[in-house]
Structure formats: C-alpha cells, structure tokens
Scaffold this motif. Structure first.
Motif, PDB file in Angstrom:
ATOM      1  N   ASP A 119       1.833   8.971  -5.882  1.00  0.00           N
ATOM      2  CA  ASP A 119       2.059  10.583  -5.752  1.00  0.00           C
ATOM      3  C   ASP A 119       2.939  10.960  -6.913  1.00  0.00           C
ATOM      4  O   ASP A 119       3.010  11.996  -7.251  1.00  0.00           O
TER       5      ASP A 119
ATOM      6  N   ARG B  90      -0.356  -2.244  -7.751  1.00  0.00           N
ATOM      7  CA  ARG B  90      -1.871  -2.344  -7.362  1.00  0.00           C
ATOM      8  C   ARG B  90      -2.616  -3.503  -7.723  1.00  0.00           C
ATOM      9  O   ARG B  90      -3.381  -3.955  -6.715  1.00  0.00           O
TER      10      ARG B  90
ATOM     11  N   LYS C 151       0.727  -1.139   0.137  1.00  0.00           N
ATOM     12  CA  LYS C 151      -0.063   0.285   0.000  1.00  0.00           C
ATOM     13  C   LYS C 151       0.855   1.248   0.047  1.00  0.00           C
ATOM     14  O   LYS C 151       0.449   2.238  -0.792  1.00  0.00           O
ATOM     15  N   SER C 152       2.008   1.177   0.966  1.00  0.00           N
ATOM     16  CA  SER C 152       2.957   2.415   0.938  1.00  0.00           C
ATOM     17  C   SER C 152       3.540   2.536  -0.600  1.00  0.00           C
ATOM     18  O   SER C 152       3.801   3.830  -1.022  1.00  0.00           O
TER      19      SER C 152
ATOM     20  N   GLU D 151       0.856   4.017  -2.855  1.00  0.00           N
ATOM     21  CA  GLU D 151       0.631   5.412  -2.796  1.00  0.00           C
ATOM     22  C   GLU D 151       1.952   6.237  -3.002  1.00  0.00           C
ATOM     23  O   GLU D 151       1.859   7.433  -3.736  1.00  0.00           O
ATOM     24  N   ARG D 152       2.925   6.010  -3.039  1.00  0.00           N
ATOM     25  CA  ARG D 152       4.309   6.471  -3.405  1.00  0.00           C
ATOM     26  C   ARG D 152       4.281   6.732  -4.786  1.00  0.00           C
ATOM     27  O   ARG D 152       4.458   7.846  -5.393  1.00  0.00           O
TER      28      ARG D 152
END
Length: 286
Positions: free
Chosen positions: A95, A143, A87-88, A91-92
């Motif tokens: 972004d 993902r 998940k990290s 998200e990275r």
C-alpha cells in the motif's frame, strides 16, 4: 519327682492364661478375616496386576500423544500468527509503494512556500525515488519470507484425532489398586490367623502336657499311699490305719487316723482304746 512337679505345676496356671489370650486373639483375627472376605469379592492378584500394567501403558501412550497434539497445535498457532503478521506487513508495504507511485511531487517548498526549482527540485525527486526503492526492496524481502514460510506452513501436518481423556482409565486403575491392596491385606490377615491358630494349638498342647504330668504325679502318689496303707493294714487285725489324705485339688498330704472295726478312734471306749493300742504296739514291735 518333686523337681518335675515343681517344673510343671506353675505352668498350669501360666499356660491356662496364655491359652485364653491365644484363643481370644485367634477368634478376633478369624472374625476380622471373615468380615473382610465378605466385603471383598474374590480377586485374582496376577490378573489385576496385569490389567493395571496394561492400563498404565495405555495411559502413558495417551498422555504422550496428547502432549504431541497439544505441542503441534501450539506450533500451528504460532506459525499462523507469524504468517498473518507477514501478510499484514506485506500488505502495508504494498500500500505504501502504491501511494508512492501515485503521489505527485511537490513543486512548492513546505517551509518557505517558494517554488522548487533546480537543485532543490532534484533533491525532492531523488528522496522520493530512494524511498520508493527502499520500500520495494523491503516489500520484496517480506514477500520472499512470506512465500517461503507459507510453503512450509502448507506442508505442516497436524496429528489426526483428538486428545484422549484418561480420567476413566485412571479411575479404573485406582479401583484395581484398591482391590489389590485389600487382597494383599486379607492374605496377610489369613497368614496371621493361621499363625494365631498354630500358637493357640501349641499352648493348648503344652497346657495339656503340664496337666497330664501333674495328674500322673498325683496318681503315682495316690497309688503309693494306697500300697503303703494296704501294707500296714495287712499287718493289723481289727484296726485300720489312714496315713494319707487327698485334698480337693488332688494333692496327697500325710495324716494319721485309726479306726477299730470301722469305728473312729475318738469314739472308742477306754477298753477299746487299750485293745487298739496293744494291737498297734504288737505290729510296731514286729
């Protein structure tokens, strides 16, 4: 007769000593048995063994279940950590893609400060587009991995309940084991007491036999001596003869004493001694 006496006479002393030791051992073991029996409650060895087996089975199942729960918790923790890391990463990258989409392409060279035109500007645009495509591709892969792993994670089932504390059960198991050991020790001690009693009775019987044989031999010798003396005295008139003497230990030893009308020979007068000698000589001649 002498052979029999020679066989049994030494046994009286040896068997007497042996009996004292056997009786002492029996008494010591009996007192020890009574002491241990008073300190231990009555136990059923079969019942204790069955209860110990039941506890052992319960503990083994509990330990297996505890191990399963512990293993499941560790696996859950590892899955959670991996899911968090995915998940990290997602998200990275998201972004990073967002920043790429929002970024304005430079129109001035960072090295020389001149305006970017023509081929140079195309290269900058191309590099930007490649970075955006690569980032989106990586993000899509992460993902997909995240969604797949999350689906598996949601299906993961933790064992119900908590780990079972087996300390109390093991404490009871060891107490039962101690009781069983004590019961087995008492059973062996009881067998030793029985054996010691049988040995004591055997030695006592052998001692009694030896004493009985020697006593019978003594009575035989006494009777034999009495008959012999009676026979000799039956031939005499005023004289009586003592041919045997019984010692304090009951043994019969040869002797020779003469009495005349109940008076010892040493106390007879000369005339009485002559008369006694004549009477004895007459009997011997016959």
């Amino acid at each position: 007769m002498k052979d029999i006496e020679a066989k049994y006479q030494p046994q009286i002393k040896s068997k007497d000593t042996e009996y004292e030791r056997a009786a002492e051992r029996y008494l010591t073991l009996k007192q020890q048995l009574e002491k241990e029996q008073s300190e231990l409650k009555e136990v059923d060895a079969d019942k204790i063994t069955a209860e110990m087996e039941s506890i052992k089975e319960t503990v083994l199942k509990a330990k297996a279940r505890n191990e399963s729960i512990k293993k499941a918790r560790n696996e859950y923790s590892d899955r959670m950590n991996k899911l968090t890391n995915l998940k990290s990463d997602l998200e990275r990258i998201a972004d990073h893609v967002r920043k790429l989409n929002q970024a304005e392409l430079p129109d001035v060279c960072k090295v020389c400060g001149q305006d970017l035109q023509g081929e140079a500007l195309d290269k900058v645009k191309h590099a930007h587009e490649e970075e955006l495509i690569r980032s989106k591709k990586n993000g899509s892969a992460i993902r997909d991995e995240f969604l797949k792993f999350k689906e598996e994670f949601d299906k993961f089932e933790m064992p119900s309940g908590e780990e079972v504390d087996t300390n109390d059960l093991m404490e009871k198991y060891y107490q039962l084991q101690n009781d069983l050991t004590a019961a087995e020790r008492i059973a062996k001690l009881a067998a030793d007491v029985k054996q010691a009693e049988e040995n004591k009775d055997r030695v006592r019987q052998e001692l009694g036999t030896a004493r009985g044989v020697i006593e019978s031999i003594k009575k035989f010798h006494t009777k034999q001596a009495d008959l012999m003396v009676d026979k000799v005295n039956g031939l005499l008139d005023q004289l009586t003869v003592k041919l045997f003497e019984e010692k304090k230990n009951g043994s019969i030893v040869p002797t020779f004493e003469i009495k005349m009308d109940g008076k010892e020979y040493s106390k007879l007068s000369t005339a009485e001694r002559i008369k006694a000698g004549l009477e004895l000589a007459e009997v011997l001649i016959k």
